[in-house]
Design a protein around this motif. Structure first.
Motif, PDB file in Angstrom:
ATOM      1  N   GLU A 126     -61.902 -30.873  43.375  1.00 28.31           N
ATOM      2  CA  GLU A 126     -62.209 -31.273  42.026  1.00 28.31           C
ATOM      3  C   GLU A 126     -61.837 -31.861  40.680  1.00 28.31           C
ATOM      4  N   THR A 127     -60.174 -31.865  41.157  1.00 28.43           N
ATOM      5  CA  THR A 127     -58.824 -32.464  39.961  1.00 28.43           C
ATOM      6  C   THR A 127     -58.880 -34.667  40.709  1.00 28.43           C
ATOM      7  N   TRP A 128     -59.330 -34.091  42.119  1.00 22.99           N
ATOM      8  CA  TRP A 128     -59.844 -35.573  42.828  1.00 22.99           C
ATOM      9  C   TRP A 128     -60.414 -36.345  41.535  1.00 22.99           C
ATOM     10  N   VAL A 129     -61.282 -35.400  42.245  1.00 25.94           N
ATOM     11  CA  VAL A 129     -62.999 -36.196  41.144  1.00 25.94           C
ATOM     12  C   VAL A 129     -62.344 -36.759  39.302  1.00 25.94           C
ATOM     13  N   PHE A 130     -61.857 -35.516  38.397  1.00 29.04           N
ATOM     14  CA  PHE A 130     -61.282 -35.762  37.214  1.00 29.04           C
ATOM     15  C   PHE A 130     -60.656 -37.116  38.089  1.00 29.04           C
ATOM     16  N   ALA A 131     -59.825 -37.358  38.449  1.00 32.14           N
ATOM     17  CA  ALA A 131     -59.365 -38.719  38.854  1.00 32.14           C
ATOM     18  C   ALA A 131     -60.488 -39.874  38.965  1.00 32.14           C
ATOM     19  N   ASP A 164     -55.934 -23.855  35.511  1.00 31.37           N
ATOM     20  CA  ASP A 164     -56.351 -23.284  36.278  1.00 31.37           C
ATOM     21  C   ASP A 164     -57.172 -22.084  36.400  1.00 31.37           C
ATOM     22  N   GLY A 165     -57.781 -22.235  35.539  1.00 28.54           N
ATOM     23  CA  GLY A 165     -58.159 -20.659  34.550  1.00 28.54           C
ATOM     24  C   GLY A 165     -59.104 -20.121  35.155  1.00 28.54           C
ATOM     25  N   PRO A 166     -59.150 -19.198  34.992  1.00 25.16           N
ATOM     26  CA  PRO A 166     -60.877 -19.027  34.998  1.00 25.16           C
ATOM     27  C   PRO A 166     -62.372 -19.672  34.926  1.00 25.16           C
ATOM     28  N   GLU A 167     -62.236 -19.929  33.687  1.00 24.39           N
ATOM     29  CA  GLU A 167     -62.919 -21.000  33.036  1.00 24.39           C
ATOM     30  C   GLU A 167     -62.980 -22.289  32.771  1.00 24.39           C
ATOM     31  N   THR A 168     -61.815 -22.888  33.141  1.00 21.34           N
ATOM     32  CA  THR A 168     -61.341 -23.839  32.695  1.00 21.34           C
ATOM     33  C   THR A 168     -60.344 -24.683  33.995  1.00 21.34           C
ATOM     34  N   ALA A 169     -60.841 -24.424  35.054  1.00 21.87           N
ATOM     35  CA  ALA A 169     -60.179 -24.412  36.786  1.00 21.87           C
ATOM     36  C   ALA A 169     -61.495 -26.628  36.730  1.00 21.87           C
ATOM     37  N   PRO A 170     -60.681 -27.418  37.644  1.00 21.60           N
ATOM     38  CA  PRO A 170     -61.590 -28.911  37.473  1.00 21.60           C
ATOM     39  C   PRO A 170     -63.156 -28.856  37.908  1.00 21.60           C
ATOM     40  N   SER A 171     -63.843 -27.682  39.098  1.00 23.07           N
ATOM     41  CA  SER A 171     -64.480 -27.327  38.841  1.00 23.07           C
ATOM     42  C   SER A 171     -65.327 -26.800  38.315  1.00 23.07           C
ATOM     43  N   ILE A 174     -66.463 -29.724  35.167  1.00 24.02           N
ATOM     44  CA  ILE A 174     -67.530 -30.407  36.078  1.00 24.02           C
ATOM     45  C   ILE A 174     -69.098 -29.686  35.783  1.00 24.02           C
ATOM     46  N   LEU A 175     -68.581 -28.743  36.487  1.00 26.46           N
ATOM     47  CA  LEU A 175     -70.215 -27.949  36.503  1.00 26.46           C
ATOM     48  C   LEU A 175     -70.290 -27.673  34.645  1.00 26.46           C
ATOM     49  N   LYS A 176     -69.552 -27.400  33.943  1.00 28.42           N
ATOM     50  CA  LYS A 176     -70.171 -27.510  32.797  1.00 28.42           C
ATOM     51  C   LYS A 176     -70.715 -28.542  32.232  1.00 28.42           C
ATOM     52  N   TYR A 178     -71.825 -31.141  33.518  1.00 28.19           N
ATOM     53  CA  TYR A 178     -72.585 -31.612  35.035  1.00 28.19           C
ATOM     54  C   TYR A 178     -73.419 -30.451  35.345  1.00 28.19           C
ATOM     55  N   PRO A 179     -73.839 -29.959  35.156  1.00 28.01           N
ATOM     56  CA  PRO A 179     -74.647 -28.354  36.043  1.00 28.01           C
ATOM     57  C   PRO A 179     -75.565 -29.057  37.302  1.00 28.01           C
ATOM     58  N   ARG A 180     -75.412 -30.492  37.599  1.00 27.41           N
ATOM     59  CA  ARG A 180     -75.860 -30.541  39.174  1.00 27.41           C
ATOM     60  C   ARG A 180     -75.690 -30.615  39.957  1.00 27.41           C
ATOM     61  N   TYR A 181     -74.402 -30.875  39.104  1.00 23.10           N
ATOM     62  CA  TYR A 181     -72.876 -30.768  40.208  1.00 23.10           C
ATOM     63  C   TYR A 181     -73.165 -30.447  41.642  1.00 23.10           C
ATOM     64  N   VAL A 182     -72.805 -31.246  42.941  1.00 19.72           N
ATOM     65  CA  VAL A 182     -73.172 -30.214  44.125  1.00 19.72           C
ATOM     66  C   VAL A 182     -71.840 -30.441  44.877  1.00 19.72           C
ATOM     67  N   LYS A 183     -70.624 -29.884  44.479  1.00 18.89           N
ATOM     68  CA  LYS A 183     -69.162 -30.089  44.969  1.00 18.89           C
ATOM     69  C   LYS A 183     -69.032 -30.713  46.155  1.00 18.89           C
ATOM     70  N   THR A 184     -70.075 -30.026  47.525  1.00 17.15           N
ATOM     71  CA  THR A 184     -70.120 -30.730  48.697  1.00 17.15           C
ATOM     72  C   THR A 184     -70.501 -32.007  48.903  1.00 17.15           C
TER      73      THR A 184
END
Length: 220
Positions: A126-131, A164-171, A174-176, A178-184
């Motif tokens: 998801e780092t790449w998604v931030f880019a 990479d914290g449990p609440e602050t990792a990239p994924s 993003i989910l916070k 954009y709750p509809r985000y589908v990782k895959t």
């Protein structure tokens, strides 16, 4: 052919939909394999997610035993990497890039195979998604999402520094937003739209991996 040991479905999709087609233009064929995590009695092996280094090492040696691979590499997230993985217990102080480079060097020493090219993503794909913030915003039809992702990446000093914290990792970030985000699905689509050249420019650690992969290209 280059075997890519992937952590899960998202990473496999990144290889199949994005990295594979991009590097095929250079004569490099990437073939993803998802980590085997469990084998149920009388049933198929489980795929994706891993809690112990021994499971990763077993799959790596299995792939490296096949001589048809020009190289075997990994697409594993630094966030959540098993704590017993080589190099995790004695990571140096300094930047996240310094720490992950140390871990990769220790992985290479542990596996000790000339065709092994370890790669651990800072901090997860998801780092790449931030880019690719603008591209994800277009996909979600939400310009404010793109602006906020870009703001957070800039504040961190670049997409690969989003921590990479449990609440602050990239994924999780993003989910916070954009709750509809589908990782895959959504992540690979956004990164595909961004393209390899732009992602390499935004993510130096990723770029260093691509340089190694390009070194495997057949001479023309």
């Amino acid at each position: 052919m280059v075997g890519v040991l992937c952590e899960g479905q998202t990473e496999e999709n990144m290889v199949n939909d994005f990295l594979g087609p991009e590097l095929a233009a250079y004569g490099i064929c990437l073939v993803p394999t998802i980590l085997t995590t469990r084998v149920a009695a009388g049933g198929p092996a489980g795929k994706g997610g891993v809690s112990k280094w021994a499971k990763i090492e077993k799959d790596l040696h299995r792939l490296l035993a096949s001589t048809h691979w020009a190289a075997v590499t990994t697409l594993l997230d630094y966030y959540g990497l098993p704590v017993d993985s080589p190099g995790m217990s004695d990571r140096p102080t300094g930047s996240a890039a310094d720490k992950v480079t140390h871990v990769e060097r220790c992985l290479a020493e542990r596996v000790s195979h000339p065709r092994f090219l370890p790669h651990v993503v800072l901090h997860e794909t998801e780092t790449w998604v931030f880019a690719a913030a603008e591209q994800l915003g277009d996909w979600a039809d939400d310009l404010s999402l793109a602006r906020e992702l870009k703001r957070q990446a800039d504040q961190a000093g670049g997409a690969e520094n989003v921590n990479d914290g449990p609440e602050t990792a990239p994924s999780k970030r993003i989910l916070k937003l954009y709750p509809r985000y589908v990782k895959t699905q959504d992540g690979p689509v956004a990164v595909m739209e961004l393209g390899l050249t732009a992602l390499r420019a935004a993510c130096p650690h990723f770029d260093a991996w691509v340089v190694k992969l390009l070194g495997l290209a057949p001479q023309r």
